[in-house]
Scaffold this motif. Structure first.
Motif, PDB file in Angstrom:
ATOM      1  N   ILE A   4      -9.238   9.202  -2.414  1.00  0.00           N
ATOM      2  CA  ILE A   4      -8.661   8.984  -1.093  1.00  0.00           C
ATOM      3  C   ILE A   4      -7.139   9.041  -1.156  1.00  0.00           C
ATOM      4  O   ILE A   4      -6.451   9.091  -0.142  1.00  0.00           O
ATOM      5  CB  ILE A   4      -9.125   7.624  -0.519  1.00  0.00           C
ATOM      6  CG1 ILE A   4     -10.656   7.579  -0.425  1.00  0.00           C
ATOM      7  CG2 ILE A   4      -8.555   7.375   0.873  1.00  0.00           C
ATOM      8  CD1 ILE A   4     -11.254   8.557   0.541  1.00  0.00           C
ATOM      9  N   ASP A   5      -6.568   9.046  -2.367  1.00  0.00           N
ATOM     10  CA  ASP A   5      -5.126   9.094  -2.586  1.00  0.00           C
ATOM     11  C   ASP A   5      -4.448   7.822  -2.091  1.00  0.00           C
ATOM     12  O   ASP A   5      -3.488   7.874  -1.308  1.00  0.00           O
ATOM     13  CB  ASP A   5      -4.503  10.324  -1.920  1.00  0.00           C
ATOM     14  CG  ASP A   5      -3.068  10.572  -2.399  1.00  0.00           C
ATOM     15  OD1 ASP A   5      -2.690  10.000  -3.444  1.00  0.00           O
ATOM     16  OD2 ASP A   5      -2.341  11.322  -1.728  1.00  0.00           O
TER      17      ASP A   5
ATOM     18  N   VAL B 225       0.850  -1.193   0.000  1.00  0.00           N
ATOM     19  CA  VAL B 225       0.000   0.000   0.000  1.00  0.00           C
ATOM     20  C   VAL B 225       0.884   1.242   0.000  1.00  0.00           C
ATOM     21  O   VAL B 225       1.908   1.295   0.687  1.00  0.00           O
ATOM     22  CB  VAL B 225      -0.924   0.011   1.230  1.00  0.00           C
ATOM     23  CG1 VAL B 225      -1.674   1.342   1.336  1.00  0.00           C
ATOM     24  CG2 VAL B 225      -1.917  -1.144   1.166  1.00  0.00           C
ATOM     25  N   THR B 226       0.490   2.249  -0.784  1.00  0.00           N
ATOM     26  CA  THR B 226       1.163   3.543  -0.785  1.00  0.00           C
ATOM     27  C   THR B 226       0.144   4.607  -1.167  1.00  0.00           C
ATOM     28  O   THR B 226      -1.048   4.315  -1.326  1.00  0.00           O
ATOM     29  CB  THR B 226       2.364   3.546  -1.760  1.00  0.00           C
ATOM     30  OG1 THR B 226       3.077   4.779  -1.632  1.00  0.00           O
ATOM     31  CG2 THR B 226       1.905   3.390  -3.197  1.00  0.00           C
ATOM     32  N   ASN B 227       0.611   5.853  -1.320  1.00  0.00           N
ATOM     33  CA  ASN B 227      -0.263   6.922  -1.819  1.00  0.00           C
ATOM     34  C   ASN B 227      -0.302   6.900  -3.341  1.00  0.00           C
ATOM     35  O   ASN B 227       0.705   6.595  -3.988  1.00  0.00           O
ATOM     36  CB  ASN B 227       0.242   8.293  -1.381  1.00  0.00           C
ATOM     37  CG  ASN B 227      -0.092   8.626   0.060  1.00  0.00           C
ATOM     38  OD1 ASN B 227       0.688   9.272   0.732  1.00  0.00           O
ATOM     39  ND2 ASN B 227      -1.232   8.204   0.550  1.00  0.00           N
ATOM     40  N   ASN B 228      -1.432   7.274  -3.903  1.00  0.00           N
ATOM     41  CA  ASN B 228      -1.522   7.365  -5.351  1.00  0.00           C
ATOM     42  C   ASN B 228      -0.573   8.428  -5.895  1.00  0.00           C
ATOM     43  O   ASN B 228       0.052   8.243  -6.942  1.00  0.00           O
ATOM     44  CB  ASN B 228      -2.962   7.687  -5.778  1.00  0.00           C
ATOM     45  CG  ASN B 228      -3.076   7.870  -7.278  1.00  0.00           C
ATOM     46  OD1 ASN B 228      -2.848   6.953  -8.049  1.00  0.00           O
ATOM     47  ND2 ASN B 228      -3.415   9.084  -7.695  1.00  0.00           N
ATOM     48  N   HIS B 229      -0.437   9.556  -5.181  1.00  0.00           N
ATOM     49  CA  HIS B 229       0.420  10.619  -5.727  1.00  0.00           C
ATOM     50  C   HIS B 229       1.894  10.223  -5.734  1.00  0.00           C
ATOM     51  O   HIS B 229       2.701  10.855  -6.421  1.00  0.00           O
ATOM     52  CB  HIS B 229       0.201  11.937  -4.974  1.00  0.00           C
ATOM     53  CG  HIS B 229       0.824  12.034  -3.624  1.00  0.00           C
ATOM     54  ND1 HIS B 229       0.116  11.841  -2.465  1.00  0.00           N
ATOM     55  CD2 HIS B 229       2.092  12.317  -3.233  1.00  0.00           C
ATOM     56  CE1 HIS B 229       0.910  12.007  -1.424  1.00  0.00           C
ATOM     57  NE2 HIS B 229       2.130  12.302  -1.863  1.00  0.00           N
ATOM     58  N   VAL B 230       2.278   9.205  -4.988  1.00  0.00           N
ATOM     59  CA  VAL B 230       3.658   8.732  -5.005  1.00  0.00           C
ATOM     60  C   VAL B 230       3.999   8.066  -6.335  1.00  0.00           C
ATOM     61  O   VAL B 230       5.105   8.206  -6.854  1.00  0.00           O
ATOM     62  CB  VAL B 230       3.916   7.753  -3.835  1.00  0.00           C
ATOM     63  CG1 VAL B 230       5.261   7.048  -3.987  1.00  0.00           C
ATOM     64  CG2 VAL B 230       3.866   8.496  -2.502  1.00  0.00           C
ATOM     65  N   ILE B 231       3.017   7.343  -6.907  1.00  0.00           N
ATOM     66  CA  ILE B 231       3.291   6.577  -8.127  1.00  0.00           C
ATOM     67  C   ILE B 231       2.581   7.142  -9.351  1.00  0.00           C
ATOM     68  O   ILE B 231       2.616   6.540 -10.423  1.00  0.00           O
ATOM     69  CB  ILE B 231       2.920   5.092  -7.924  1.00  0.00           C
ATOM     70  CG1 ILE B 231       1.464   4.928  -7.423  1.00  0.00           C
ATOM     71  CG2 ILE B 231       3.857   4.460  -6.906  1.00  0.00           C
ATOM     72  CD1 ILE B 231       0.454   4.749  -8.456  1.00  0.00           C
ATOM     73  N   ALA B 232       1.938   8.291  -9.205  1.00  0.00           N
ATOM     74  CA  ALA B 232       1.197   8.876 -10.323  1.00  0.00           C
ATOM     75  C   ALA B 232       2.122   9.158 -11.507  1.00  0.00           C
ATOM     76  O   ALA B 232       3.218   9.693 -11.344  1.00  0.00           O
ATOM     77  CB  ALA B 232       0.511  10.170  -9.878  1.00  0.00           C
ATOM     78  N   ASP B 233       1.676   8.763 -12.704  1.00  0.00           N
ATOM     79  CA  ASP B 233       2.387   9.027 -13.967  1.00  0.00           C
ATOM     80  C   ASP B 233       3.733   8.308 -14.079  1.00  0.00           C
ATOM     81  O   ASP B 233       4.516   8.613 -14.975  1.00  0.00           O
ATOM     82  CB  ASP B 233       2.615  10.535 -14.172  1.00  0.00           C
ATOM     83  CG  ASP B 233       1.326  11.326 -14.172  1.00  0.00           C
ATOM     84  OD1 ASP B 233       0.342  10.817 -14.736  1.00  0.00           O
ATOM     85  OD2 ASP B 233       1.293  12.428 -13.603  1.00  0.00           O
TER      86      ASP B 233
END
Length: 499
Positions: A153-154, A120-128
């Motif tokens: 929820i990110d 599990v991590t944040n979406n903004h960490v792996i975005a793009d």
């Protein structure tokens, strides 16, 4: 000069540098017993040893488009800056101003929730990201694939394949609802690329809304979290994950000990859906809601502001089929108290699709129990409150009408319907003008608005409005609740003081 606070996502994906936040304990209690209670745990080493290996560094890389050169300004011949700019831009071009595609990388944190390799991590960490790797405490590095992500929820769920014969250390989620303000917590992550960093603090607040999305319900902590901590776990003293570190508030980019984590009880059902379906499947009932203000609460005889006021109901949606109406105040949903407007979208979203639930509403001062079957939210749309205060341009000069509560109203004639472009299905009295500076103007009522109800009673003529307001005055009411629609049919409720 005071600086206005700025909110930051703390992952490297946003590339903001954040300074470490110190934890200061005020031990001013005069009694030894109280001082001992406030100094915190003697050590968290035993707990940390159990969970540290489950926390990973998430590294990503992506290809960015080539930079574009800035054209040389077109200056008049003989300009004093002509020679300077020509030399400057010539030097930029010689240095390779127009570069080709390049690779950039970023760092964040994550944690293993299943020995099979789910992270599990944040979406903004792996975005793009084009490539994602999980770096473990023992030095191993595994390529990760995205199983699913939730932008609201990110959160993101990744999957790695463990090396043959190796078992990954994993952690389990705890019950974030059991946390109290003042409970000790510890954060482990990868701040500034320094893997396996642990910090300790307390829960500073619960249920924080930081305006990052429709389902904000953050835990606030003063445990130091910094750039690279995004997506990392927030543990309780038993070593259970009770939050996912996501954001901080900072005046200038440095941490000031105000960090936010997604509660585990919010994250767990989302992660389960991502694991099973690769996407989220949120509940939806098809209503447009708004806050119950003290004035609205008084108008509806609620006693105190509570619940979520329904401004409009989607035709053929679950709420409409279940009998909910505009003007209802939802105070309970599926056995859960709806304390305010913000609570309802969160409760509905967490409710399983196709589940039949009981809804308690206050309608004309009395509680009623209704049943509906929860539908599925189209993720392209998010629940939103009625946009009170939206200003619209005034219409052409109106004919004379009745003036009250800071507005001038008259019957809705075919001519006025055409003038203000009011939809055929709307009925009520039309607002011809609004007194500048009045409460009505401040609350977004404008010429062309249609007042359909006064205190949940339909109105077709100005006299009906006058009579209803007179009756409210006689009852000792301080305000009148108006059901107001714009010409396009967007409905909301607003309370105006009775003079």
């Amino acid at each position: 000069m005071n600086q206005r606070p700025v909110r930051f996502r703390i992952g490297a994906a946003l590339r903001h540098g954040l300074a470490a936040a110190g934890l200061i304990l005020a031990l001013a209690a005069p009694h030894a017993a109280l001082a001992a209670a406030t100094k915190g745990p003697d050590t968290v080493a035993d707990t940390a040893a159990l969970v540290m290996d489950a926390v990973v560094n998430i590294s990503t890389s992506q290809t960015v488009a080539p930079s574009r050169s800035v054209p040389t300004p077109d200056l008049p011949p003989g300009s004093p800056f002509e020679e300077f700019f020509e030399e400057f831009f010539k030097r930029r071009q010689q240095q390779g101003d127009d570069q080709g595609p390049r690779r950039v990388s970023s760092l964040g944190s994550g944690f293993v929730i299943d020995p099979a390799g789910f992270i599990v991590t944040n979406n903004h960490v792996i975005a793009d990201a084009d490539e994602i790797f999980a770096n473990f405490a023992d030095g191993s590095k595994l390529k990760a694939e995205v199983i699913g992500r939730d932008t609201k929820i990110d959160l993101a769920l990744l999957k790695v394949t463990p090396e043959a014969g190796k078992t990954l250390t994993s952690v389990k989620f705890g019950n974030s609802d059991m946390l109290r303000v003042g409970d000790w917590v510890m954060a482990i992550g990868n701040p500034f690329g320094l893997g396996g960093t642990l910090t300790v603090g307390v829960i500073s607040a619960r249920n924080r809304d930081i305006n990052s999305g429709p389902y904000d319900n953050f835990l606030q902590t003063d445990a130091a979290i910094n750039r690279g901590n995004s997506g990392g776990p927030l543990f309780n003293m038993d070593g259970d994950v009770i939050g996912i570190n996501t954001a901080i508030i900072s005046p200038s980019g440095g941490s000031i000990g105000i960090g936010f984590a997604v509660p585990s009880n919010t994250a767990v059902p989302i992660i389960a859906q991502l694991k099973e379906f690769g996407e989220t499947r949120r509940g939806w009932i098809g209503v447009r809601i708004q806050q119950v203000t003290p004035e609205i609460a008084e108008s509806l005889s609620l006693g105190r502001p509570r619940g979520a006021l329904i401004g409009s109901v989607t035709d053929d949606g679950p709420a409409a089929k279940g009998g909910l109406k505009a003007g209802d105040v939802v105070v309970s949903f599926d056995g859960k108290e709806v304390k305010d407007m913000r609570a309802l979208p969160i409760i509905v979203a967490d409710t399983p699709v196709d589940k039949e639930v009981e809804v308690v509403v206050v309608r004309k001062g009395e509680e009623q129990k209704l049943k509906l079957t929860v539908g599925r939210l189209d993720e392209g749309d998010a629940p939103r409150a009625a946009e009170a205060g939206e200003k619209k341009p005034d219409a052409p000069a109106p004919t004379a009408g009745v003036k009250l509560l800071g507005v001038e109203i008259t019957e809705l004639t075919p001519e006025l319907r055409t003038r203000f472009k009011i939809k055929d299905e709307l009925n009520g009295v039309v607002v011809l003008s609004v007194e500048p500076g009045s409460v009505a103007a401040e609350r977004g009522i404008a010429a062309g608005s249609v007042i359909a109800e006064v205190n949940q009673e339909a109105t077709q003529t100005p006299k009906q409005v006058q009579d209803r307001i007179a009756a409210l005055k006689k009852e000792g009411r301080r305000s009148a609740l108006l059901m107001v629609s714009d010409p396009q049919g967007q409905v909301r409720f607003t309370a105006l003081p009775i003079e």
